[in-house]
Design an enzyme around this catalytic site. Structure first.
Site, PDB file in Angstrom:
ATOM      1  CG  HIS A  43      -4.308   2.018  -2.281  1.00  0.00           C
ATOM      2  ND1 HIS A  43      -4.417   2.638  -1.070  1.00  0.00           N
ATOM      3  CD2 HIS A  43      -5.571   1.968  -2.792  1.00  0.00           C
ATOM      4  CE1 HIS A  43      -5.688   2.941  -0.839  1.00  0.00           C
ATOM      5  NE2 HIS A  43      -6.410   2.563  -1.873  1.00  0.00           N
ATOM      6  CG  ASP A  60      -2.314   0.589   0.824  1.00  0.00           C
ATOM      7  OD1 ASP A  60      -2.362   1.774   0.448  1.00  0.00           O
ATOM      8  OD2 ASP A  60      -3.314  -0.141   0.886  1.00  0.00           O
ATOM      9  CD  GLU A 118     -10.058   3.776  -1.049  1.00  0.00           C
ATOM     10  OE1 GLU A 118     -10.940   4.170  -0.272  1.00  0.00           O
ATOM     11  OE2 GLU A 118      -8.951   3.346  -0.661  1.00  0.00           O
TER      12      GLU A 118
END
Length: 774
Positions: A269, A199, A333
């Protein structure tokens, strides 16, 4: 026939273990998760004395391990040592055996009679789950001898995929802690570990072709304190797993019939990877491993061919480490702001002939190019892709499985497109959310509110799907994001006992689910937590309190209960309750300001003290109507939440707030008689990252008949700025005293989110609580 013990013995103290030498105990087959079929048999009991052996098929290594696991479990429960042996002699012993059942490979049968115990499975995994049921049936009592009543249990799981997600990127956990997590999964009949190992805040897996991923990408210079406060701890933080260590985890899980599914989250990420290899980003850096939580705008450059090579190289080493059928490649995301201005990304869009349309932007379609590239690579190497539900945006990769986290909408859409789906909605299964409304006395969490009862209420088969479409719902998973979970003890606290509710969703048939029955069975499972030394949360043993605004009597009606009907002692003056305090009645009606404190009193120990302030004003518990509808998702107890005497805290999901969306707060309160008033106040809860904004104004109107209203106050507020804080906002409107019966309060929500926000142009949510009229 021996009657099953149904007594609910609640034990509060961690690590409890009774010490009664030689005590005979009786098995209770009412376990979690609830088996499909339990039939008590009148063919004799069986005593697990010290001479009983655990017998497994000769030459079957997996069954030998099963036998050793059972021996270990029994020793923890009883203090006795049980021998294992290869063979087929079941009389007087516990016999483990395989039987053919192609339809239910994880199914098992557990039979007990006077001759012994037989656990039959359609596979070694099935036998293992039968062992778990036997393990959880036997009371944990030191130096005891269990007596098993005659029974026949037939069982098999509802879902093939029963998962738990473990984020080790935001906070790192040791190999032994990961193994303990796996053992916890085995106790709850889970079989898929979704291991989130990369991440923005840390790259945690060794990739030999890219050594800087762990040399640089696994280390951040410091970590933000709290909810992105702008303050940092100043302490370097890091850690990663070598490939050999990862393989050790994979092998450990496989011995417990758990498959480890790694996640390499891309193309977003990825800031930790970009810190190591800045050429993979749109700007070329420099980048740092991210020190805050949230979502970074710095993502892989979709127009850079080196990125495609990087994805292939990383996945090549990942599939060598992890033999799982599925590999998770994220897709969630991923901000597109860098792509919008990146010459390489725009050239890629032109090269592919991508166009924006009314469904998606050209950058969203560009993400599909990256996701499809990853899936083609995996498919070419005999693997399947899982992606978060954002992978639906811009077109889903042909063979992809979708993990639906933003509610159930993505899963429903994917199932309609005939893609396999794993349901993991944040509205029910995000276990980084608070599990108590008393957030001030809880470890810090990311937000939200998911008590055990709400988790248990989840039904993963949406009714909007046809029976044929429902077949694509292949599993259920809970997620554990660790931004605010820095230690393994806290992780256990967030998992347990919510995992008990989760595993019953995953394993048991829906007609077997009953929350009150589940609560009656839960203390027995918690004794296993205590025997294993797990740090579980004890909220289910606390007093549960329900508040209802009673407009007919002008009172707040309070109903209190406990899991086991333990006596509840309370006070109304803020004093700490004791066993000498009054015992709660069925309904406690409160009509004046007070501080309610309540506690369950038990011989084994008292529960935590429940505390709530109830404040009365001229509007409290008066009839109230909403002239514009309350948002259904956040309706909770309805519009009466606004004048029930209870104030919400900073967590908008606790049920103390109600929301308005695409409309405004517009409510009318009937004071029931002419009343002099001179102020109206209320609070809003703002969380801009979740599209929750403050009011854009307030108007107060009064009326004698409820028909014709006169304005006594009106004020407009500007749109919120990016620098405005999140949290609670108090709005108090004062005006010249006026005598009235009806009061109308209007407060516009944000109808167009400002341009500085990612949701610009959209409606914002408005969360409001407690209208106080004085």
């Amino acid at each position: 026939m021996r009657k099953l013990l149904k007594t609910v013995a609640v034990v509060i103290t961690t690590g409890w273990l009774c010490s009664c030498s030689g005590e005979k105990t009786e098995a209770n087959y009412q376990v979690i998760p609830a088996p499909q079929e339990i039939v008590m048999a009148a063919n004799g009991d069986f005593t697990l004395g010290s001479g009983v052996k655990i017998v497994y098929p000769e030459g079957n290594e997996a069954m030998r391990r099963n036998a050793e696991y059972l021996a270990e479990y029994l020793q923890k429960a009883t203090g006795k040592v049980y021998q294992t042996m290869a063979g087929t002699e079941g009389k007087g012993n516990i016999l483990l055996q395989l039987v053919a059942d192609a339809e239910k490979p994880e199914g098992y049968q557990l039979k007990v009679n006077g001759d012994g115990v037989v656990i039959s499975g359609a596979s070694e995994a099935g036998v293992f789950y039968g062992i778990q049921t036997l393990r959880k049936s036997i009371p944990v009592v030191e130096n005891s001898t269990p007596v098993l009543a005659g029974v026949e249990i037939k069982d098999a799981p509802r879902f093939d995929y029963r998962g738990a997600h473990f984020d080790v990127s935001r906070h790192f956990f040791t190999i032994e802690e990961v193994k303990s997590f796996i053992d916890m999964m085995a106790l709850h009949n889970m079989n898929r570990l979704h291991w989130h190992i990369t991440d923005d805040q840390g790259w945690r897996i060794e990739i030999k072709k890219y050594p800087l991923l762990t040399e640089i990408g696994s280390q951040r210079k410091e970590t933000v304190i709290g909810h992105n406060t702008g303050k940092y701890d100043g302490k370097p933080y890091g850690g990663f797993y070598t490939q050999e260590q990862a393989k050790e985890i994979v092998a450990y899980a496989a011995e417990r019939y758990i498959t480890v599914i790694p996640e390499i989250d891309l193309p977003g990420h990825m800031q930790a990877a970009l810190a190591a290899y800045p050429n993979l980003g749109c700007t070329g850096g420099p980048y740092d491993v991210w020190t805050i939580w949230g979502v970074s705008d710095n993502v892989l450059c979709a127009g850079n061919d080196d990125v495609l090579t990087f994805i292939d190289d990383v996945l090549t080493e990942i599939i060598d480490i992890f033999p799982s059928e599925y590999i998770h490649i994220g897709g969630d995301e991923c901000p597109k702001v860098k792509w919008q201005t990146c010459p390489k990304c725009q050239a890629r869009i032109k090269e592919l002939g991508i166009k924006s349309d009314d469904k998606h932007s050209k950058e969203e379609y560009l993400q599909s190019f990256i996701i499809n590239h990853g899936e083609k690579f995996l498919n070419a190497h005999g693997r399947q892709m899982i992606g978060w539900d954002e992978t639906l945006e811009g077109g889903l990769a042909p063979n992809a499985t979708v993990m639906s986290w933003r509610g159930e909408g993505g899963g429903i859409e994917a199932a309609k497109q005939h893609h396999d789906v794993i349901m993991t909605p944040n509205t029910y299964l995000y276990f980084d959310y608070y599990q108590s409304k008393d957030t001030e006395n809880e470890p810090e969490a990311i937000g939200g509110y998911l008590p055990v009862e709400r988790v248990y209420s989840y039904e993963p088969m949406p009714r909007s799907l046809t029976p044929e479409e429902q077949k694509y719902i292949i599993g259920v998973q809970a997620n554990h994001w660790t931004e605010y979970i820095p230690t393994f003890a806290q992780l256990q606290y967030m998992c347990l006992p919510r995992w008990a509710a989760l595993c019953e969703i995953q394993w048991s048939q829906p007609e077997k689910k009953n929350y009150q029955d589940f609560l009656a069975r839960l203390p027995q499972l918690i004794k296993s937590y205590q025997a294993e030394g797990y740090n579980y949360a004890k909220h289910v043993f606390d007093v549960t309190v329900d508040f209802q605004s009673n407009a007919e009597t002008g009172a707040v009606d309070v109903r209190m209960k406990t899991i086991d009907n333990a006596p509840i002692h309370y006070t109304l003056d803020g004093a700490e309750p004791t066993a000498a305090s009054p015992v709660a009645e069925e309904v406690l009606s409160i009509k004046e300001n007070c501080t309610l404190k309540a506690m369950a009193v038990r011989p084994e120990g008292n529960s935590r003290v429940f505390t709530e302030k109830i404040n009365f004003s001229k509007s409290t518990c008066k009839p109230i109507v909403a002239n514009q509808p309350v948002n259904k998702q956040y309706e909770f107890n309805g519009v009466s939440t606004l004048n029930d005497g209870l104030k919400g805290n900073g967590n908008y999901k606790t049920g103390r707030w109600i929301a308005f969306y695409r409309n405004d707060m517009d409510v009318t309160i009937d004071l029931q008689q002419p009343t002099e008033i001179s102020s109206v106040s209320f609070s809003t809860c703002v969380e801009k990252g979740d599209w929750i904004f403050d009011v854009r104004g307030v108007t107060i109107e009064v009326s004698e008949d409820g028909d014709k209203f006169t304005q006594v106050f009106s004020e407009e507020y500007p749109a919120m700025a990016e620098t405005d804080r999140n949290g609670l906002y108090e709005h108090k409107q004062t005006f010249d005293p006026v005598t009235t019966r009806y009061v109308r309060v209007l407060a516009p929500s944000e109808h167009s989110i400002p341009a500085w926000h990612g949701g610009k142009g959209n409606f914002g949510f408005l969360f409001v609580d407690e209208i106080v009229i004085e």
